[in-house]
Write an enzyme that holds these catalytic residues in place. Sequence first.
Site, PDB file in Angstrom:
ATOM      1  N   HIS A 142      20.490  -7.403  16.309  1.00  0.00           N
ATOM      2  CA  HIS A 142      19.544  -8.248  15.570  1.00  0.00           C
ATOM      3  C   HIS A 142      19.806  -9.736  15.736  1.00  0.00           C
ATOM      4  O   HIS A 142      19.427 -10.538  14.877  1.00  0.00           O
ATOM      5  CB  HIS A 142      19.533  -7.884  14.081  1.00  0.00           C
ATOM      6  CG  HIS A 142      18.811  -6.607  13.774  1.00  0.00           C
ATOM      7  ND1 HIS A 142      18.516  -6.203  12.487  1.00  0.00           N
ATOM      8  CD2 HIS A 142      18.323  -5.620  14.576  1.00  0.00           C
ATOM      9  CE1 HIS A 142      17.884  -5.049  12.507  1.00  0.00           C
ATOM     10  NE2 HIS A 142      17.763  -4.668  13.780  1.00  0.00           N
ATOM     11  N   THR A 188       0.828  -1.218   0.000  1.00  0.00           N
ATOM     12  CA  THR A 188       0.000   0.000   0.000  1.00  0.00           C
ATOM     13  C   THR A 188       0.860   1.264   0.000  1.00  0.00           C
ATOM     14  O   THR A 188       0.708   2.125   0.868  1.00  0.00           O
ATOM     15  CB  THR A 188      -0.947   0.022   1.222  1.00  0.00           C
ATOM     16  OG1 THR A 188      -0.152  -0.045   2.422  1.00  0.00           O
ATOM     17  CG2 THR A 188      -1.918  -1.140   1.183  1.00  0.00           C
ATOM     18  N   GLU A 193       2.723   3.960   8.024  1.00  0.00           N
ATOM     19  CA  GLU A 193       1.274   3.873   7.839  1.00  0.00           C
ATOM     20  C   GLU A 193       0.561   4.972   8.609  1.00  0.00           C
ATOM     21  O   GLU A 193      -0.441   5.535   8.142  1.00  0.00           O
ATOM     22  CB  GLU A 193       0.763   2.495   8.273  1.00  0.00           C
ATOM     23  CG  GLU A 193       1.370   1.330   7.507  1.00  0.00           C
ATOM     24  CD  GLU A 193       1.371   1.556   6.013  1.00  0.00           C
ATOM     25  OE1 GLU A 193       0.285   1.722   5.428  1.00  0.00           O
ATOM     26  OE2 GLU A 193       2.469   1.575   5.422  1.00  0.00           O
ATOM     27  N   GLU A 206       8.487  -1.962  12.817  1.00  0.00           N
ATOM     28  CA  GLU A 206       9.592  -1.143  12.311  1.00  0.00           C
ATOM     29  C   GLU A 206      10.667  -1.996  11.669  1.00  0.00           C
ATOM     30  O   GLU A 206      11.261  -1.619  10.649  1.00  0.00           O
ATOM     31  CB  GLU A 206      10.185  -0.309  13.449  1.00  0.00           C
ATOM     32  CG  GLU A 206      11.250   0.697  13.008  1.00  0.00           C
ATOM     33  CD  GLU A 206      12.673   0.162  13.042  1.00  0.00           C
ATOM     34  OE1 GLU A 206      13.603   0.913  12.675  1.00  0.00           O
ATOM     35  OE2 GLU A 206      12.882  -1.005  13.429  1.00  0.00           O
ATOM     36  N   ASP A 237      15.237   5.249  19.243  1.00  0.00           N
ATOM     37  CA  ASP A 237      15.116   3.835  18.901  1.00  0.00           C
ATOM     38  C   ASP A 237      16.008   3.058  19.858  1.00  0.00           C
ATOM     39  O   ASP A 237      15.567   2.610  20.910  1.00  0.00           O
ATOM     40  CB  ASP A 237      15.535   3.659  17.442  1.00  0.00           C
ATOM     41  CG  ASP A 237      15.300   2.260  16.911  1.00  0.00           C
ATOM     42  OD1 ASP A 237      15.257   1.320  17.719  1.00  0.00           O
ATOM     43  OD2 ASP A 237      15.177   2.093  15.691  1.00  0.00           O
ATOM     44  N   LEU A 261      -0.520   4.863   0.758  1.00  0.00           N
ATOM     45  CA  LEU A 261      -1.859   4.688   1.312  1.00  0.00           C
ATOM     46  C   LEU A 261      -1.751   3.956   2.641  1.00  0.00           C
ATOM     47  O   LEU A 261      -0.918   3.055   2.787  1.00  0.00           O
ATOM     48  CB  LEU A 261      -2.745   3.863   0.368  1.00  0.00           C
ATOM     49  CG  LEU A 261      -3.087   4.468  -0.991  1.00  0.00           C
ATOM     50  CD1 LEU A 261      -3.766   3.418  -1.866  1.00  0.00           C
ATOM     51  CD2 LEU A 261      -3.978   5.691  -0.826  1.00  0.00           C
TER      52      LEU A 261
END
Length: 767
Positions: free
Chosen positions: A572, A263, A430, A421, A450, A266
């Site tokens: 990570h 999207t 969004e 994220e 963050d 949008l």
Amino acid sequence: MQWVKVLGVVVGAAALLAVGIILGHYAISKGADSTASSISASQDLDLEILETVMGQLDASRIRENLRELSREPHLSSTPRDEALVQLLLQRWQDEESGLDLAKTFEYEVLLSLPSEEQPNSVTVVGPTGDILFSCRQSEENLTGEQAGPDVVPPYAAYAPPGTPQGLLVYANQGSEDDFEELQTQGISLEGTIALTRYGGVGRGDKAVNAAKHGVAGVLVYTDPGDINDGQSLPNQTFPYSWGLPPSGVERGSYFQYFGDPLTPYLPANPSSFRLDPANATGFPPIPTQPIGFEDAKVLLCNLQGNSAPATWQGALGCEYRLGPGFRSDGDFPADSQVNVSVYNRLELRNASNVVGIIRGAVEPDRYVFYGNHRDSWVHGAVDPSSGTAVLLEVTRALGTLLKKGTWRPRRSVIFGSWGAEEFGLIGSTEFTEELFSKLQERTVAYINVDISVFGMGRAWADWGRRDMKGLELEESRSLILPQPTSPSGGRGRPRSRALSSPQPNSSLSIYDNWIRYYNRSSPVYGVIPSMGTLAAGSDYAPFIHFLGISSMDLAYTYDRSKTSARIYPTYHTAFDTFGYVENFVDPGFSSHQAVARMVGNVLLRLSDSLFLPLNITDYSETLHSFLQAAQEDFGDLLQQNGISLEPLVTAVDKFQGAAADLDEQISELQKGTPDPLQVRMINDQLMLLERSFLNPQAFPEERYYSHVLWAPLTSSITTFPGLAIAYSTAMNTDAGSAAWAEVQRQLSIVVAAVEAAAATLRPVADL
């Protein structure tokens, strides 16, 4: 987040009660306390409130926040992620320390997940099809936290499924130049498997570059020379130091854009049009899988072929060769191949943002945002829970004052806990798409935290607006550098030497420590701490690049004079745990407390100052430095091709003049009691300045990037990015080419933006 986070600042807009009534008409709910009525239109920041907040921000509470947040893995959309949504709602709705309002914004987004039935695998296959070696499919369970059912195995999110098999080649960092070097050496890349290491270019770019040259699959590993200062033995790494263990694998998104892939532009709501996943762009074109350096060593140290260039060598204890294929005297037959089997799947999942609001008393229609993402790849104690732990403590301190009725901000303060994220800034993107007009019209600034603490050492700062750095530097002078302390609890292992910082005296400020390790010369201020700029590493990206909202990213990082690590080593991986933070990153949590105080300081100044504490002279300095770099590096060749920089010189002069005039006007008004509407107009000029630099035609091939100053820069010249990129493309082409026409177009875009910014700063009655 492959970048280093920072200690930067943005500033908020102050308005007056009369204007708040006109524009907001008592936008504070009837149920709000009576604090609002006690705030006068001309009241400035209350320094006693500021000191009270600084005194309430508690390291032990941040520690306990982090323990709870990182207790279990919380990949986006999993049950634990949703449990943390409820935790945030509970905290922000608390009767004694909550906010005015807390709610969720939910989106249905496309995520990429590994198959539970068919785990991804990397194997060496012999000439007869026998499997001769298998890479690990999960990390070694060193602390009892790496083997739970909720620990997602290492994978490259959004890499397509497939089972390519071919001869192995070593391609360094997987840049375009790296693959061209292999071809220069006569290596045929068609159908090969490329082994690359993290760094140099983005994750997804490694696969894109490889596919251009016919590579069938990509492996990515973290070299101990890039993350551990060369240390690779088990007793040299976590849990005995902060180093990445040999089995550690960096997960990550390989999607090249940000936001929900289906999207673009949008919000991912039920009513929105969705692309067919088969037609969506930005995904890696070939199967890709990350592996640990213990497995990479087996593969790389058995390669045949020419020796890799000196700059390609690493710290695996052998000479790196290019391939293709394995040497005859190694562990595998010479014609053995590497198989990469990827079974990732795409799924629509729910991603939740949690938003908390403190309504402004005077100017409720002006928003100061402070955000942090919530989801992590595994436990995520550093990334992102160190930031969320600080966020919760800051909101507790402010909420306590709010509920007591002793404070209400001049402007509305909005807190965001963003979802998904790690898959590409999805939750924040969004949100900005859904509320595009409202946020662009009303938002003063966005503060991002963050990762709050990378390690003990020094402050660092990124900012998305140069006129905010004065506030950031000033605040760093007033905050004392946190003192190194011993771990409280844990397993009693020594702190990593790489994180040891110089022993400061008790009066050394964050500013002093910052300027000691990372500084630059400013024609306005002399030697000052150096700051970075905001690219696309975290949730500030849609705010600054898409909406043109002044943004900043704050963090406390490690002493880079003592380590060459490109980021904290367990980034990570399943080793990014609470024990890792407590023993090696921030024993005592004093650095977390320092970040909380910096954030609280900046947040209150943004929300409560009468005039926005933005020094637009700093922006003038940046434009002048960009112009000077363009003149010195591009001027001669531009002139040879009939392109003049004089229009840009004139535009920058206009901006500097308008900025100086507005600064003088503000100084004069601050000496008296300014008219509320006059303050409102000036603050709006300052707030809207950033929007002046947006041009959606500047980077049409780059989704969401429209800021002509802060777009990612691929050129080595620190100047206007669009101009620099176009120039680097055109410099080896003939005069009159389309490439030189693009240079002229980019120059015109920059000139128009700078002139628009100058017009924004001129008196509002002037057209």
